[in-house]
Motif scaffolding. Sequence first.
Motif: not given
Length: 466
Positions: A318, A443, A113, A109, A321
Amino acid sequence: MSQQGEAVPAAATGAGTVSAPKPALGITDAIAVIVGIVVGAGIFRTPSLVAANSDSGTMFMATWLLGGLVSLIGALCYAELTTTFPNAGGDYHFLTRAFGKKPAFLFAWARMSVIQTGSIALLAFIIGDYLAQIYSIGSFASVIYAALVVIVLTGINIIGISVGTGTQKLLTALEILGVLLVIVAGLFFAPPETEAISTTAAVAENNNSLGLAMVFVLLTFGGWNEAAYISAELKSGRKGMATVMILSICIITAIYLLINLSYLHVLGLDGMSQSSAVAGDLMQATFGEGGLVLIGLLVAVAALTSVNATIFTGARTNYALGRDFPVFGLLGKWNEQTSSPVNAFLVQGGISLALIGLGFITRNGFETIVEYTAPVFWFFLFLVGIALFVLRRKEPDLYRPFRVPLYPVTPLIFCITSAYLFYSSLVYTGLGALVGVAVLLLGVLILFSLPMLSRLQQNKGTPKGI
């Protein structure tokens, strides 16, 4: 952090798959790779911030020497982890193996971010600062250029255009040329009157901090933690890995000391601290407007090379993820037509533009994004250092091709240093750091909400991702 924007492998590729790379790299090859990864566009921007937090030229140069030592200690710790647990997931894999999936999720995360997107914004601001110096389009030129860089390169990657290896090598060569040009210009072509000014320049009164200076220095050294991934591919094995790490960090430290000595020689500490494009100011002082344009273009090319690679690899982080966690399934979709994770690119680009907006609000774009990324980066680097101790205890009999020397002293120093940099990046910074920590805490909330979010997703019948 790929705090400086160097290429980063995908973080979340699954903890259970262990790769088995073949030994194919000689010591010289490996050194070239590591030096190429670490020496990036940051060296053309961060020295002014280090100067602003240094009491004297001696302290300024000492911080860069200390940065090399800290980087060497960290690289030795990573060498053990990567040779013992070779995996494309890197830190994600180490954290999963040591602490389980929850801390690993927070790391993934944070990369999406804060860390990776922060690196993109940092590099974009470097380009913006230098392009604004060459051709200003108003008081917001740097921010506009930075945003355009993110939009254009994200669009190029979405439609499937990639830069070939030959072009990448050319751009890297231009980057090294820029470094050498600054060193030669500063040490051998500085006008006599400029040298006199630089030796007598007084440092403006400010709240100088060794801790904050080291945050900027180690941002510029960033990349050694990624470079350790080549450890499993060395022909010479354990002894070779130690040689490669030591020589690489020594070469990088020598380059940084020389270029910073050039800055100090021409601009002085006060001149550096007030510059937003320190290499451009040096070249302007030595070669006039022509030198300014030349170095500005070289820096822009170097940063473009790094930011393009960071955008490319960050989107794949990402995407992974999204594959590992169904709640983020939208990110885990692959577009067959463009052969790229379009949704991951769009989300990454949006976050990067938001960070550029944050820099615009604070009026100190580059510094704000350093503040935003630094606490989160050093927190997870501290956890990786702890993971080395945990994995030694959990799997003591596992074969370790390379063992960190002077264990447990070396990794303990690494952990203490990372903790100190985490502390410094919180105490000596401003709004950016608070926003970065807040995003990480978001997160944490998502992590504890994952079971509920998964049930809601199943009830609505939304796709879970590939």
